[in-house]
Design a protein around this motif. Structure first.
Motif, PDB file in Angstrom:
ATOM      1  N   VAL A   1       3.393  -1.690   5.307  1.00 57.20           N
ATOM      2  CA  VAL A   1       3.210  -0.359   4.708  1.00 57.20           C
ATOM      3  C   VAL A   1       3.467   0.659   5.799  1.00 57.20           C
ATOM      4  CG1 VAL A   1       1.605   1.252   3.622  1.00 57.20           C
ATOM      5  CG2 VAL A   1       1.450  -1.172   3.069  1.00 57.20           C
ATOM      6  N   PRO A   2       4.437   1.554   5.644  1.00 57.85           N
ATOM      7  CA  PRO A   2       5.349   1.688   4.501  1.00 57.85           C
ATOM      8  C   PRO A   2       6.458   0.640   4.569  1.00 57.85           C
ATOM      9  CG  PRO A   2       5.857   3.333   6.178  1.00 57.85           C
ATOM     10  CD  PRO A   2       4.663   2.574   6.685  1.00 57.85           C
TER      11      PRO A   2
ATOM     12  N   TYR B   1      -1.470   2.553  -0.642  1.00 66.65           N
ATOM     13  CA  TYR B   1      -0.708   3.619   0.021  1.00 66.65           C
ATOM     14  C   TYR B   1      -1.664   4.783   0.226  1.00 66.65           C
ATOM     15  CZ  TYR B   1       3.389   6.208   1.421  1.00 66.65           C
ATOM     16  OH  TYR B   1       4.306   6.907   2.160  1.00 66.65           O
TER      17      TYR B   1
ATOM     18  N   ASN C   1       0.264   6.987   5.555  1.00 58.97           N
ATOM     19  CA  ASN C   1       1.096   5.777   5.366  1.00 58.97           C
ATOM     20  C   ASN C   1       0.348   4.504   5.738  1.00 58.97           C
ATOM     21  OD1 ASN C   1       3.245   7.206   4.516  1.00 58.97           O
ATOM     22  ND2 ASN C   1       4.395   7.120   6.440  1.00 58.97           N
TER      23      ASN C   1
ATOM     24  N   GLY D   1      -1.843   1.129   4.553  1.00 63.66           N
ATOM     25  CA  GLY D   1      -2.076   0.245   3.420  1.00 63.66           C
ATOM     26  C   GLY D   1      -3.549  -0.078   3.227  1.00 63.66           C
TER      27      GLY D   1
END
Ligand code: NAP
Length: 278
Positions: A254-255, A231, A235, A237
């Motif tokens: 992600v998210p 995270y 936002n 990944g």
């Protein structure tokens, strides 16, 4: 074929739904599950995380006690706050938000949390119990990853799981938990040689690196299951989603992947702790 999207919001809602009647039962016995969050200093991301956790408690009828200490707090002062929370029968879980200001001995502060209230799995005793496979409260992000695996009935036994990252709250405990589920686990870190070769043999990948878009689709075996705990700012990944989407059989976004499930596991473990008071 398009991969299965491992939807963390669906899993988190399922966990929270299952808590509602348990919380009602506790309230009928005059116990309201209570999570105390301790934030030291003024880091804005940490403030957001703590607020989200407190709000999530309140949204399902739990209590949230928020303690915000100044940036200048000493280790001794923090230890006293934690000791008071340990001794408070109305508090069932204690979460000390990481990181704390540099003058504080963070490990000492984590270790001060009593094992009965270590619902975030940060003590070395909690970690040890998780590694042995009988701990009550594993660290919440690893617990969330296993919850997603269980919800979507992903086969772990005998599979080669590659965890990228070895932090005490994420990479190491999730490696132990996968090992306890009879996966064959490789844990990688910043000194790992031939990371791409190792990843290309992985049936399951857990990304816990803290580097945006770090794992690329062409490092990944066709059909791999990809769980992205990362995270990062914006936002983003730890997995390059679009290229990995093309290769994976299942993938967390992600998210909306591991994050929401992590919070729901924190709530669940606090309710578990409250039930042990009966
Ligand atoms: P961390 O403490 O910074 O650990 C990162 C790990 O990645 C370390 O073990 C490090 O290796 C390893 N690493 C760094 N560069 C690497 C490289 N080039 N190749 C292989 N391994 C490398 O981070 P963390 O606290 O575990 O968090 C990891 C990510 O998960 C972050 O994006 C964080 O925001 C996220 N996170 C998400 C949640 C959630 O609820 N979704 C919760 C916690 C954390 P060394 O040990 O050798 O340094």
């Amino acid at each position: 074929m398009k991969p299965l999207i491992l939807d963390g919001t669906v899993v988190a809602n399922h966990v929270k739904e299952s808590l509602k009647s348990r919380i009602e039962d506790l309230k009928n016995q005059d116990i309201t599950p209570c999570l105390a969050t301790v934030l030291v200093g003024d880091d804005s991301s940490s403030e957001t995380y703590v607020r989200m956790k407190g709000n999530a408690c309140q949204a399902i009828g739990m209590e949230s006690r928020r303690i915000h200490l100044s940036e200048e707090t000493t280790t001794e002062e923090l230890l006293k706050v934690i000791q008071d929370l340990n001794n408070d029968d109305d508090v069932h879980g204690i979460l000390l938000q990481h990181p704390v200001p540099h003058q504080i001995d963070e490990r000492a502060a984590f270790e001060a949390i009593s094992i009965e209230k270590d619902v975030d799995g940060v003590t070395s005793l909690g970690f040890g119990q998780t590694a042995f496979g009988f701990g009550s409260y594993p660290s919440c992000t690893p617990a969330a990853i296993l919850k997603i695996i269980d919800y979507y009935e992903i086969d772990v036994e005998g599979k080669h799981a590659v965890v990228v990252g070895r932090s005490p709250i994420l990479g190491k405990p999730v490696s132990m938990m996968l090992l306890n589920r009879n996966a064959t686990v490789t844990t990688c870190h910043s000194y790992t040689e031939n990371l791409q070769d190792i990843l290309s043999n992985a049936d399951i990948i857990v990304a816990a690196v803290g580097k945006p878009n770090f794992i690329k689709g062409d490092w990944v075996k066709e059909g791999a299951v990809i769980l992205d705990a990362g995270y990062n700012k914006g936002n983003i990944g730890d997995v390059e989603y679009d290229s990995c989407f093309e290769k994976a059989s299942a993938i967390t976004p992600v998210p909306g992947g591991v994050g929401p499930v992590t919070i729901s596991m924190l709530l669940k473990q606090t309710v578990d702790s409250a039930e042990k008071r009966i």
